[in-house]
Enzyme design. Structure first.
Site, PDB file in Angstrom:
ATOM      1  N   HIS A   1      -9.576  -0.437  -2.478  1.00  0.00           N
ATOM      2  CA  HIS A   1     -10.174   0.039  -1.240  1.00  0.00           C
ATOM      3  C   HIS A   1     -11.404   0.911  -1.461  1.00  0.00           C
ATOM      4  O   HIS A   1     -12.017   1.376  -0.491  1.00  0.00           O
ATOM      5  CB  HIS A   1      -9.160   0.782  -0.352  1.00  0.00           C
ATOM      6  CG  HIS A   1      -8.109  -0.117   0.199  1.00  0.00           C
ATOM      7  ND1 HIS A   1      -6.924   0.359   0.730  1.00  0.00           N
ATOM      8  CD2 HIS A   1      -8.025  -1.468   0.303  1.00  0.00           C
ATOM      9  CE1 HIS A   1      -6.179  -0.651   1.129  1.00  0.00           C
ATOM     10  NE2 HIS A   1      -6.831  -1.773   0.886  1.00  0.00           N
TER      11      HIS A   1
ATOM     12  N   ASN B   1       0.834  -1.202   0.000  1.00  0.00           N
ATOM     13  CA  ASN B   1       0.000   0.000   0.000  1.00  0.00           C
ATOM     14  C   ASN B   1       0.870   1.254   0.000  1.00  0.00           C
ATOM     15  O   ASN B   1       1.973   1.229   0.544  1.00  0.00           O
ATOM     16  CB  ASN B   1      -0.901   0.019   1.245  1.00  0.00           C
ATOM     17  CG  ASN B   1      -2.089  -0.895   1.096  1.00  0.00           C
ATOM     18  OD1 ASN B   1      -2.681  -0.984   0.014  1.00  0.00           O
ATOM     19  ND2 ASN B   1      -2.455  -1.585   2.169  1.00  0.00           N
TER      20      ASN B   1
ATOM     21  N   CYS C   1      -5.116  -7.481  -3.562  1.00  0.00           N
ATOM     22  CA  CYS C   1      -5.680  -7.083  -2.277  1.00  0.00           C
ATOM     23  C   CYS C   1      -6.800  -8.057  -1.927  1.00  0.00           C
ATOM     24  O   CYS C   1      -7.512  -8.534  -2.808  1.00  0.00           O
ATOM     25  CB  CYS C   1      -6.224  -5.657  -2.367  1.00  0.00           C
ATOM     26  SG  CYS C   1      -6.999  -5.058  -0.846  1.00  0.00           S
ATOM     27  N   HIS C   2      -6.970  -8.347  -0.647  1.00  0.00           N
ATOM     28  CA  HIS C   2      -7.977  -9.328  -0.249  1.00  0.00           C
ATOM     29  C   HIS C   2      -9.304  -8.713   0.166  1.00  0.00           C
ATOM     30  O   HIS C   2     -10.199  -9.427   0.626  1.00  0.00           O
ATOM     31  CB  HIS C   2      -7.439 -10.211   0.891  1.00  0.00           C
ATOM     32  CG  HIS C   2      -6.862  -9.446   2.032  1.00  0.00           C
ATOM     33  ND1 HIS C   2      -5.745  -9.871   2.717  1.00  0.00           N
ATOM     34  CD2 HIS C   2      -7.227  -8.282   2.610  1.00  0.00           C
ATOM     35  CE1 HIS C   2      -5.459  -9.013   3.672  1.00  0.00           C
ATOM     36  NE2 HIS C   2      -6.344  -8.049   3.631  1.00  0.00           N
TER      37      HIS C   2
END
Length: 495
Positions: A230, A171, A193-194
């Site tokens: 995100h 990140n 990304c999870h």
């Protein structure tokens, strides 16, 4: 009509059959001394018998890389390990990269010297960021530290392993991935990304709850993903042909679907708790389902971090990740949350060889000897999200087959959501341009345009920016601070 004469077999030039894929591969892990991600990878590799080879661990903290190498080789000896891997710590980055097939990136500066200030200084100016890893003044500072490093990584990959696949976990993921592509346009790099997996898990939970069936695996939840990391959204979600958004509608209408939390309820909660209240609120307001954890969503949807804090954040079931937590999480001796490989190897903590839930090994297996898989990835936009600029890194599903990652067309976003995302895309692109030029004043323009920073007067924002830069100057060596007009105006920065 005269028939075409086919050549005799002996006259036909015989063509060689394609070579079978190599089953021995080399993985280079930059950030290989990290606390969290490498141990997850080692466990997943130990459970995979389709590929084998060597893992080179490079880290500026060579001793940490050595410790992780010892742990990786230890994992190979555990019951249930079917993979065949050798782990080595490598001091020279060029040596680690030379001839590698896969590069994994997960790096971070010491939070006690960086991230702590990212969180604490904006708080003094009234900005109550929940995470601070991606956007807001904290995320902007992290971009300024990270982009020059990832430009350097892109150049090094071009020199030593231009054909390698690159999996980035660092990140701010969008900007770090974008920097790799800006440095080396032909790089085969994706961001992973999870967060979207958590959205699939939430939908799977609702299926089990309302259909009284065994909870389906997240891979059975088929969703159309679109957005930026995100701040990713889902406009289609299905399980066995059932429209899962109708289940979300039903759930929100139930008594416990939407509720408020108190400060007292949240006091002892883990900062990573996710109650999905922000998710459901945004879904109600915009008609499209967010697919990231609430703690990330509130930073993009700044409505939720205004007002009296922490009350007005906690009411949504979200808790701020404090600077104290970040500093302690970095130091295993001070935090139970941090992975402690020594405790595992010495038997102080029970070790379980279980899948991590991450997909790096699945990706590597599919790209080499596998069949195919569909999952969400971060890639430069080539049309997979219409209405956003080409070249900007976006998050959508992609089809992965041996030797290929192809983004899947996700279609447009609703105008109201696209408008929000466009601001961040423009800031990302500005920050990339500024970092590659070392232009601190251009970086401030991106900083000033961040929605969290827009709550301040311009002069106040300038002082906060200058204070952050002055505090973290040691980590901003690639920036031309002396020529900055913005910093020269500020009392916080002493030229």
């Amino acid at each position: 009509m005269r028939s075409k004469q086919l050549p005799h077999r002996e006259e036909t030039e015989e063509k060689a059959l394609p070579s079978l894929p190599e089953d021995e591969i080399k993985i280079t892990y930059i950030g290989g001394g990290a606390r969290e991600w490498p141990p997850k990878l080692f466990r997943d590799l130990a459970l995979c018998s389709d590929i084998e080879g060597e893992v080179a661990l490079f880290d500026l903290d060579y001793e940490s890389a050595q410790l992780n190498a010892e742990f990786g080789n230890w994992v190979q000896e555990q019951d249930g390990a079917v993979g065949d891997w050798t782990y080595t710590a490598v001091e020279d980055r060029a040596e680690a990269l030379e001839g590698t097939d896969f590069v994994i990136l997960s790096t971070q500066f010491n939070p006690a010297e960086t991230f702590v200030h990212d969180l604490d200084i904006p708080r003094e100016y009234g900005i109550y960021g929940a995470v601070g890893a991606t956007i807001g003044p904290s995320g902007m500072m992290r971009m300024m530290r990270t982009v020059p490093v990832y430009r350097e990584f892109g150049n090094a990959i071009q020199e030593h392993c231009p054909d390698a696949w690159v999996l980035n976990y660092t990140n701010p993921l969008t900007v770090a991935t974008r920097a790799l592509h800006e440095a080396f346009p032909d790089i085969k790099a994706i961001g992973l990304c999870h967060e979207v997996f958590h959205a699939q898990d939430m939908l799977a939970d609702l299926v089990a709850k309302y259909y009284d069936v065994e909870r389906p695996d997240r891979d059975e939840i088929d969703i159309n993903v679109k957005g930026i990391n995100h701040y990713t959204w889902v406009d289609e979600a299905r399980w066995r042909g059932i429209d899962l958004l109708t289940i979300v509608d039903h759930h929100i209408g139930q008594g416990d679907g939407l509720r408020e939390y108190t400060v007292e309820e949240m006091a002892d909660e883990d900062p990573f708790v996710d109650n999905n209240q922000v998710t459901f609120e945004l879904y109600r307001r915009f008609g499209i389902l967010p697919a990231a954890g609430d703690r990330h969503l509130v930073e993009y949807g700044t409505w939720f971090i205004q007002g009296d804090m922490p009350e007005d954040l906690n009411r949504w079931g979200v808790k701020r990740t404090t600077s104290d937590y970040r500093a302690k999480h970095w130091n295993p001796s001070e935090s139970e949350q941090t992975t402690d490989v020594t405790a595992w190897m010495e038997g102080e903590t029970k070790f379980e060889l279980a899948p991590s839930g991450e997909i790096a090994v699945d990706l590597m297996r599919t790209l080499t000897v596998g069949d195919s898989m569909k999952t969400h990835v971060n890639l430069p936009n080539t049309g997979q999200i219409t209405g956003l600029p080409e070249g900007a890194v976006v998050e959508t599903n992609a089809l992965i087959t041996p030797g290929s990652i192809k983004p899947i067309n996700a279609g447009p976003l609703p105008r109201q959501v696209r408008n929000q995302i466009q601001t961040h895309v423009n800031n990302h692109e500005t920050m990339i341009e500024a970092a590659f030029a070392g232009d601190i004043d251009l970086a401030f323009r991106a900083f000033l345009n961040d929605p969290q920073v827009k709550t301040l007067q311009t002069e106040t924002a300038r002082e906060m920016f200058a204070e952050l830069v002055a505090t973290e100057e040691e980590y901003l060596q690639d920036w031309n601070l002396e020529k900055s007009e913005v910093l020269a105006e500020s009392e916080a920065f002493d030229n």
